[in-house]
Design a protein around this motif. Sequence first.
Motif, PDB file in Angstrom:
ATOM      1  N   ARG A 130       1.043  -0.996  -0.177  1.00 27.47           N
ATOM      2  CA  ARG A 130       0.181  -0.114   0.071  1.00 27.47           C
ATOM      3  C   ARG A 130       0.745   0.851  -0.246  1.00 27.47           C
ATOM      4  NH1 ARG A 130      -5.199  -0.399   0.943  1.00 27.47           N
ATOM      5  NH2 ARG A 130      -6.334  -2.566   1.295  1.00 27.47           N
ATOM      6  N   ARG A 131       0.681   2.076  -0.844  1.00 28.82           N
ATOM      7  CA  ARG A 131       1.443   3.676  -1.298  1.00 28.82           C
ATOM      8  C   ARG A 131       0.108   4.745  -1.027  1.00 28.82           C
ATOM      9  NH1 ARG A 131       4.389   0.625   0.292  1.00 28.82           N
ATOM     10  NH2 ARG A 131       6.568   0.488   0.306  1.00 28.82           N
ATOM     11  N   LEU A 174       0.188   2.224  -9.494  1.00 24.26           N
ATOM     12  CA  LEU A 174      -0.357   1.487  -9.130  1.00 24.26           C
ATOM     13  C   LEU A 174      -0.780   0.194  -9.521  1.00 24.26           C
ATOM     14  CD1 LEU A 174      -3.653   3.931  -7.363  1.00 24.26           C
ATOM     15  CD2 LEU A 174      -1.185   2.679  -5.753  1.00 24.26           C
ATOM     16  N   GLY A 175      -1.111  -1.122  -9.582  1.00 24.41           N
ATOM     17  CA  GLY A 175      -1.401  -2.024 -10.106  1.00 24.41           C
ATOM     18  C   GLY A 175      -0.672  -3.086  -9.612  1.00 24.41           C
ATOM     19  N   GLU A 176      -0.999  -4.602 -11.065  1.00 26.66           N
ATOM     20  CA  GLU A 176      -0.774  -5.518 -10.514  1.00 26.66           C
ATOM     21  C   GLU A 176       1.043  -5.606 -10.887  1.00 26.66           C
ATOM     22  OE1 GLU A 176      -3.101  -8.534 -10.700  1.00 26.66           O
ATOM     23  OE2 GLU A 176      -4.752  -7.972  -9.003  1.00 26.66           O
ATOM     24  N   LYS A 201       1.141  -6.459  -6.436  1.00 23.80           N
ATOM     25  CA  LYS A 201       0.183  -5.721  -6.081  1.00 23.80           C
ATOM     26  C   LYS A 201      -0.377  -4.131  -5.543  1.00 23.80           C
ATOM     27  CE  LYS A 201      -4.959  -5.942  -6.481  1.00 23.80           C
ATOM     28  NZ  LYS A 201      -5.917  -6.371  -5.790  1.00 23.80           N
ATOM     29  N   ILE A 202       0.133  -3.255  -6.550  1.00 29.71           N
ATOM     30  CA  ILE A 202       0.426  -2.390  -5.326  1.00 29.71           C
ATOM     31  C   ILE A 202      -1.289  -1.847  -5.421  1.00 29.71           C
ATOM     32  CG2 ILE A 202       1.298   0.132  -5.181  1.00 29.71           C
ATOM     33  CD1 ILE A 202       3.758  -1.540  -6.579  1.00 29.71           C
ATOM     34  N   ARG A 203      -2.271  -0.799  -4.391  1.00 33.81           N
ATOM     35  CA  ARG A 203      -2.850  -0.198  -4.284  1.00 33.81           C
ATOM     36  C   ARG A 203      -2.431   0.801  -3.353  1.00 33.81           C
ATOM     37  NH1 ARG A 203      -5.912  -5.308  -1.271  1.00 33.81           N
ATOM     38  NH2 ARG A 203      -3.819  -5.280   0.107  1.00 33.81           N
TER      39      ARG A 203
END
Length: 205
Positions: A130-131, A174-176, A201-203
Motif C-alpha cells: 500500500r502506497r 498502482l497495479g499488478e 500488487k500495489i494499492r
Amino acid sequence: MAHVRCGRSLLRQLIKETNKPISGHTIHPLLFVGQGLRFRKLEVILTTTIEKLGKAGETVKVAPGYFRNHLMPKLLAVPNIEKYAYLIREQRKIYQHEEAETETVETSEDKMKEYQVAAKRLDNALLGLRRLVNAENELREPVTKEELVAEVARQLCVSIQPENMHLPTPLTSLGEYEVPLRLPRSIPLPEGKLHWSLKVKIRRK
C-alpha cells in the motif's frame, strides 16, 4: 528362610572346594569374592552405536553375561584388547569418511528441497503493498528492489537476495506486476512455466 538356608549351604560347599590345595598352595575363598567384585564388569569396544550404552568406537563397561549372550553373538561389541582396538580404530577412519560424505549429500538434498518449496511459495503468492499516491495516481515513493526483498521476508517468510530479482527500474504506479525471479537453474520449473516470478500488487493507501 528356605532361600537363606540354601544360600548358606552353597557357601559352605564353595568354601570346602576352594580350600583344597592347588599346586601346594591354599586359596582363601575371600580372594574369589574380591575377584568377583573387581571383575564384575567387562570393558568392551562398541562396534555399533547402542542407545543408552554408547557410540560406536567407545569403550564401555558391561556385565559379562550381557556381553556373552547379546553383544558378542551379534558382533555389537568386541573385547577391549589391543588387536581389536586397532581394528576398530582403522574401521572407524574409513566409516567416518563415508558418513561425512553421506551427510554432505543429505545436506545438499535437503537444501534443494528447501529451495524448491521457497520457489513455489514465491511463484504462487501475491505480495501486497500500500502506497500514497499523488494527483496523477503515481506513487509518491517508488517501490525499489530492496523494498520488495524486505517485504518478501516479512510477508512470505522467504529470504532472497536482490540479485535474485529482476527489476531494472523501481515500480512507480498502482497495479499488478509480475517480477521475474533469478533462481538457480538446478531448481526444476513446473510444467508449462518458463521462469519463476513473483506477483506484486500495489494499492492505494
